[in-house]
Write an enzyme that holds these catalytic residues in place. Structure first.
Site, PDB file in Angstrom:
ATOM      1  N   ASP A   1      -7.172   3.175  -3.039  1.00 48.50           N
ATOM      2  CA  ASP A   1      -6.815   2.269  -1.944  1.00 48.50           C
ATOM      3  C   ASP A   1      -5.373   2.549  -1.486  1.00 48.50           C
ATOM      4  O   ASP A   1      -5.091   2.662  -0.292  1.00 48.50           O
ATOM      5  CB  ASP A   1      -6.958   0.816  -2.410  1.00 48.50           C
TER       6      ASP A   1
ATOM      7  N   LYS B   1      -3.712   4.353   2.167  1.00 50.48           N
ATOM      8  CA  LYS B   1      -2.615   3.812   2.975  1.00 50.48           C
ATOM      9  C   LYS B   1      -1.483   4.837   3.119  1.00 50.48           C
ATOM     10  O   LYS B   1      -0.894   4.986   4.186  1.00 50.48           O
ATOM     11  CB  LYS B   1      -2.105   2.512   2.346  1.00 50.48           C
TER      12      LYS B   1
END
Length: 371
Positions: free
Chosen positions: A229, A233
């Site tokens: 995750d 980003k």
């Protein structure tokens, strides 16, 4: 009195973020309808989940979306058919993708080329292959194309103005040297509890369980602990800073899943066995304490070196990253103009309401551009 213009809105995803967005859309719709200078009618004409959809062939606005969706037996359309439906709307159309679905992300260039604008928190569209990134922005009017507009502020930091700040730094000619921070609300909460600045903290497995019980982790915590995750980003930020990053697996990403537990059958089994490996994390905590530091899970982009990495690092207890509270995110931009004192953006980086706020803010940007 100015004649109201009509913009047609399609929403995919009615889960946590989707529900919050639909509530904010309702408020925005009534505000824009009353605008004295440029009244706008927002018509919600499509709402779908992965299984079913609510819409009318004649683009009649949906009434009570919650009960309509509940009662619907219509299966959702294939994405190319949805694109055709929106292309034929009697006015400009905006697609709001509140999912994290890769298939929807892959179809963005198709929608954009048909003149449909897109607003989304879906990280997968902007952190998958560099080819998809190029295809999206070569189709979009705010890229190099002539199609719809695309905005994705909420793909990093929920409602925090992270991407808009970075874009402004780059577009105004500042040299971004380094981006560093805590980009996961889950990891933030976990390490702020595991090793508070004041000392103490529980066993790592116990803190993971607490985070899961509070709803801060994915249903299977391995989806947070594998670091992917955060890597997604960082991929988005690195690309906006001008680096060619092929994918979130093309640079070092430290997983906090013990090797022995990578292949266990379920999240429940993973949680049951995680305490067996608490000693490993305790050793890291003790080593940091001896140096007067704390351990945090961070991501960084070194622009001049072209390096991106995600993993555990030690920070002095006086460092802003060490002092973070709860599940907050913190992102520091080190640039030529800001010198040794970085531009810091800090606050809630997860949660339905703040993520939806970023989506709603992006919709407002699109509506201004469509005028």
């Amino acid at each position: 009195m100015p004649v109201p213009r009509q913009v047609f809105i399609a929403v995919i995803g009615a889960g946590g973020v989707g529900k919050c967005f639909l509530s904010q859309l309702s408020q925005l719709t009534s505000n824009l309808a009353r605008s004295p200078s440029a009244p706008t009618t927002l018509s919600l004409v499509w709402l779908s989940t992965s299984k079913k959809a609510v819409y009318h062939a004649d683009y009649k606005p949906l009434g009570n979306w919650e009960s309509d969706l509940e009662a619907s037996t219509s299966p959702t359309l294939p994405l190319p058919d949805l694109a055709s439906y929106l292309e034929k709307a009697p006015g400009k159309a905006v697609l709001i993708d509140n999912t994290s679905n890769q298939d929807v992300a892959d179809s963005y260039p198709l929608f954009l080329r048909k003149g449909i604008s897109i607003v989304t928190p879906n990280k997968k569209a902007f952190s998958s292959t560099s080819q998809l990134w190029r295809d999206i922005f070569s189709a979009a009017s705010n890229g190099t194309g002539a199609g719809g507009y695309i905005f994705h502020e909420s793909s990093v930091g929920a409602g925090l103005p992270v991407l808009s700040a970075l874009k402004e730094l780059v577009e105004t000619g500042d040299q971004v040297r380094k981006i560093e921070g805590v980009f996961s609300g889950t990891m933030s909460f976990l390490f702020n509890s595991f090793q508070p600045v004041a000392g103490g903290g529980g066993k790592f497995s116990a803190e993971v369980k607490t985070a899961k019980d509070k709803g801060f982790t994915e249903p299977d915590p391995r989806d947070d602990l594998n670091g992917l995750d955060v890597a997604r980003k960082l991929t988005i930020l690195a690309r906006l800073a001008g680096l060619e990053v092929e994918s979130p697996t093309s640079f070092p990403v430290q997983s906090l899943i013990p090797k022995e537990l990578e292949a266990v059958a379920s999240g429940d089994e993973f949680m049951a066995r995680l305490p067996e490996f608490d000693d490993q994390m305790d050793e890291l905590k003790t080593a940091a304490e001896k140096e007067g530091k704390v351990v945090r899970f961070v991501g960084s982009v070194d622009v001049p070196k072209g390096e991106v990495k995600v993993g555990l690092e030690k920070f002095d207890t006086s460092h802003p990253i060490a002092a973070l509270k709860g599940s907050d995110n913190i992102i520091a931009f080190y640039t030529e103009r800001y010198g040794d004192n970085p531009l810091i953006i800090q606050g809630a980086g997860a949660g339905g309401e703040v993520t939806a706020m970023g989506v709603t803010g992006d919709l407002i940007k699109v509506l201004r551009l469509l005028q």
